[in-house]
Write a protein that holds these residues in place. Structure first.
Motif, PDB file in Angstrom:
ATOM      1  N   CYS A 497     -37.678  36.719   1.690  1.00  0.00           N
ATOM      2  CA  CYS A 497     -36.644  35.882   1.075  1.00  0.00           C
ATOM      3  C   CYS A 497     -37.274  34.612   0.503  1.00  0.00           C
ATOM      4  N   ALA A 498     -36.575  34.022  -0.451  1.00  0.00           N
ATOM      5  CA  ALA A 498     -37.050  32.782  -1.057  1.00  0.00           C
ATOM      6  C   ALA A 498     -35.863  31.968  -1.546  1.00  0.00           C
ATOM      7  N   VAL A 499     -35.988  30.657  -1.440  1.00  0.00           N
ATOM      8  CA  VAL A 499     -35.040  29.738  -2.060  1.00  0.00           C
ATOM      9  C   VAL A 499     -35.847  28.659  -2.768  1.00  0.00           C
ATOM     10  N   GLY A 500     -35.253  28.039  -3.781  1.00  0.00           N
ATOM     11  CA  GLY A 500     -35.920  26.947  -4.474  1.00  0.00           C
ATOM     12  C   GLY A 500     -36.140  27.236  -5.934  1.00  0.00           C
ATOM     13  N   ARG A 501     -36.893  26.352  -6.546  1.00  0.00           N
ATOM     14  CA  ARG A 501     -37.017  26.411  -8.007  1.00  0.00           C
ATOM     15  C   ARG A 501     -37.830  27.607  -8.499  1.00  0.00           C
ATOM     16  N   ASP A 502     -38.743  28.142  -7.660  1.00  0.00           N
ATOM     17  CA  ASP A 502     -39.535  29.308  -8.060  1.00  0.00           C
ATOM     18  C   ASP A 502     -39.187  30.527  -7.209  1.00  0.00           C
ATOM     19  N   ALA A 503     -37.948  30.596  -6.726  1.00  0.00           N
ATOM     20  CA  ALA A 503     -37.584  31.649  -5.775  1.00  0.00           C
ATOM     21  C   ALA A 503     -37.715  33.040  -6.363  1.00  0.00           C
ATOM     22  N   GLU A 504     -37.435  33.195  -7.653  1.00  0.00           N
ATOM     23  CA  GLU A 504     -37.417  34.547  -8.223  1.00  0.00           C
ATOM     24  C   GLU A 504     -38.796  35.195  -8.218  1.00  0.00           C
ATOM     25  N   VAL A 505     -39.829  34.441  -7.845  1.00  0.00           N
ATOM     26  CA  VAL A 505     -41.173  35.003  -7.832  1.00  0.00           C
ATOM     27  C   VAL A 505     -41.273  36.169  -6.853  1.00  0.00           C
TER      28      VAL A 505
END
Length: 689
Positions: A497-505
């Motif tokens: 999982c990822a959150v933040g400005r570059d999460a879609e990486v």
């Protein structure tokens, strides 16, 4: 960020948090322990407690709806941090403004309770291995700066409620106070709505223009002291504070970053925490080796990380604006990171070791205690209604701005073409969830234990979790995020999982490392759940159970929260969710709970208990979106449990909070009945408590 002013002078720094379901306020009052009166050492610390639990502010009720509160006293100020569901932003903001105006109400019972809590903390600190407050006395013999800011037991025992009220009236001054507000500005009605709350308050009319108390500068007079409870040698010197010399302060922060975190202290509260004179301390007696090739990079990364936090972290933003030119500090840190050379770092470290003249050494006559802890009596009193209390008013139909959410399998690109493709349902179908927000990027992964030991991948840090195998990364750039993802093993990634400005990486970057020899394909085996849900079947390689619907997951969550909350609610305390745990994951077990105990607790749950627990669980999920680390942790937990996520403009954590709000009592009681039928449950606190 935008800076506003209240009619009586409170500086309000507004941080826009698009898509967040939380509001965070950081109130900074100019009332530190250097302002303690003679014979009243610890007055500021005691007033911090009273201002937290005894004011008209909503702190005592925020925790009951899933929010959090904390407070700290520093040499020149007090900080009060509140996080609550964003629908309550008007009340939280208005009450913090009142707190900074000194409108704090407490009675004799609260005063006695909080004074006892402060005395417990003073004694606990004296018995702990911490080098404080001995380090303060080692760098100076100044009668104010060398004393223990926590307080002196004899002085605290003499204090009266009138002494505390006099201190609050003298030091809590709106025109010298700062308040940081982090919220989705558009969702709350825009800048005009925020300004209306700030301007509509009842301004302070008492005279607060005189000096608080004249304080001399901190003179550096180094000496060696024996610290009770101290187990290591600590050497120290003074450095400029963030207001006295921002560039020089940040240079020392860069130098400190080359040490292991446990071996260095930049003051009691870290960088950017003191205006004029700070203390830098290093553990041990030897000198370090020469500056290595990696040290300048580590120092630059520390400065860039600090610069990022100075723009996004409400606590650091509030400190920066209260102590210095907050708008310029982030730029100063970034500029220094770009221009820092190995020679600069070498010169600063040489100067550091040549000037560490003050020291704290172990006291052989004192028995250290590594288990000393602050008093539990600091917990807020039960929220008994009083005439001065205000209710927490939620804004009806409040919704944050939509965010970009991507849900899909982690793509895998084989490194060695001869290796057969992973079987369906294995690595290629690992859940990957990305929530793009303006916050700094955070990555979270759960790795399966395939060899008996889960090795920490490069660039990741282990996260405390009962199930184990959880790691988090905090990349500063997209390239760092890509490198962290590529360091993950090709097999064994359960959740990403990822959150933040570059999460879609996480949905566009593969994570291939050199694979081991291929093994025979096996049927997919779903990971055991890590949060409050029934265990997966124990038969070898069973077919995976269907993923729970959002409504079912919400009902299970509230059911476990209600079971845990029965005793606490009966005592007038806010509930704490996720204490009862389902076994099946790795990790220690604190105790077993019998089915009879669970059945008795379930039978005692009332409609009022369910309503209170539902509000708490929903609020806790919304508050998680206000902090990137907490946000990605809860997102990982929900994803690992199979809670469905849907690509689009809805944050899965907020969608889960909405489902918790909407779950009917009948569904929760059905989940309670299912839990009663479970053979064993473990009573283990989660990593978030």
């Amino acid at each position: 960020m935008t800076v506003l002013r209240s009619p009586d002078g409170v500086r309000v720094v507004l941080l826009d948090r698009p898509g967040s379901g939380a509001v965070t306020t950081v109130a900074v009052a100019p009332a530190g322990w250097q302002h303690d009166p003679w014979g009243g050492q610890g007055t500021a610390h005691l007033c911090e407690h009273l201002a937290t639990v005894g004011s008209r502010a909503a702190d005592r009720r925020v925790e009951a709806i899933g929010g959090t509160t904390s407070a700290t006293t520093h040499v020149d100020r007090q900080e009060f941090v509140t996080t609550a569901p964003a629908s309550c932003w008007r009340t939280v903001l208005a009450d913090d403004l009142d707190r900074l105006r000194g409108r704090i109400v407490f009675d004799g019972r609260e005063f006695d309770r909080q004074r006892d809590a402060v005395i417990d903390e003073v004694r606990a600190l004296a018995a702990s291995p911490s080098p404080w407050p001995a380090l303060s006395a080692a760098v100076t013999d100044h009668p104010i700066h060398a004393r223990d800011g926590f307080g002196a037991v004899a002085d605290l025992e003499r204090l009266t409620p009138d002494d505390a009220r006099a201190f609050l009236a003298r030091t809590f001054r709106p025109q010298e106070s700062t308040l940081a507000l982090a919220v989705d500005v558009e969702a709350v009605g825009g800048m005009r709505a925020v300004a209306a709350v700030i301007e509509r308050g009842d301004p302070e009319t008492r005279d607060t223009t005189g000096p608080i108390v004249p304080i001399d500068p901190l003179p550096y007079r180094a000496r060696t002291l024996a610290g009770p409870g101290v187990t290591d040698v600590w050497r120290a010197r003074t450095i400029p504070g963030i207001r006295a010399d921002p560039h020089r302060h940040l240079e020392w922060v860069a130098a400190a970053s080359v040490f292991a975190p446990r071996d260095v202290r930049v003051g009691r509260a870290g960088p950017v925490a003191v205006a004029d004179t700070e203390i830098l301390a290093v553990r041990g007696e030897g000198r370090p080796a020469a500056v290595t090739e990696t040290d300048p990079g580590r120092a630059r990364r520390a400065l860039l990380g600090l610069a990022d936090r100075l723009r996004h972290d409400p606590v650091l933003v509030a400190r920066a604006h209260a102590l210095a030119d907050g708008s310029a500090l982030s730029t100063t840190a970034r500029t220094l990171a770009r221009t820092l050379t190995p020679r600069d770092l070498r010169n600063r470290l040489t100067e550091l070791y040549d000037t560490l003249d003050a020291a704290v050494v172990p006291d052989p006559a004192a028995a250290p205690s590594g288990t000393a802890r602050p008093s539990s009596r600091q917990a807020p009193l039960p929220p008994t209604p009083r005439a001065a209390d205000r209710r927490l008013h939620a804004v009806p139909d409040w919704r944050p701005r939509p965010v970009s959410t991507t849900v899909g399998p982690v793509p895998v690109v084989p490194v060695v073409p001869a290796v057969p493709a992973a079987p369906a349902g294995a690595v290629g179908s690992t859940p990957a969830v990305a929530v793009r927000t303006p916050a700094p990027t955070r990555l979270s992964v759960r790795l399966a234990d395939t060899s008996g030991v889960v090795v920490t991948p490069p660039g990741w840090h282990p996260v405390a979790d009962t199930g184990g195998g959880r790691f988090r990364a905090a990349p500063l750039t997209r390239d760092e995020a890509v490198a962290a993802l590529r360091s993950l093993p090709r097999a064994g990634v359960e959740t990403l999982c990822a959150v933040g400005r570059d999460a879609e990486v996480v949905t566009v970057v593969s994570s291939p490392s050199t694979p081991t020899a291929p093994t025979a394909p096996t049927a997919p085996f779903p990971p055991a759940p890590t949060a409050p849900f029934p265990p997966a079947p124990t038969a070898p390689f069973p077919p995976g159970p269907p993923a729970p619907s959002l409504a079912d997951a919400a009902a299970d969550w509230v059911a476990l929260g209600a079971l845990n909350a029965v005793a606490r609610l009966g005592a007038g305390l806010p509930p704490v969710v996720r204490v009862l745990r389902v076994p099946g994951r790795r990790g220690s077990v604190a105790a077993l709970v019998s089915p009879n105990e669970i059945a008795a607790a379930a039978a005692a749950v009332t409609a009022e208990d369910l309503a209170a627990t539902r509000a708490f669980c929903s609020g806790q999920a919304r508050c998680a979106t206000g902090d990137p680390d907490t946000h990605v942790d809860l997102l990982t937990t929900l994803t690992a449990l199979g809670v469905p996520g849907v690509s689009g403009p809805t944050d899965p954590v907020l969608a889960f909070a909405d489902a918790v709000d909407a779950v009917p009592d009948d569904a929760v009681r059905g989940a309670l009945a299912a839990l009663v039928d479970t053979a064993r449950l473990t009573n283990v606190m989660s990593e978030t408590g």
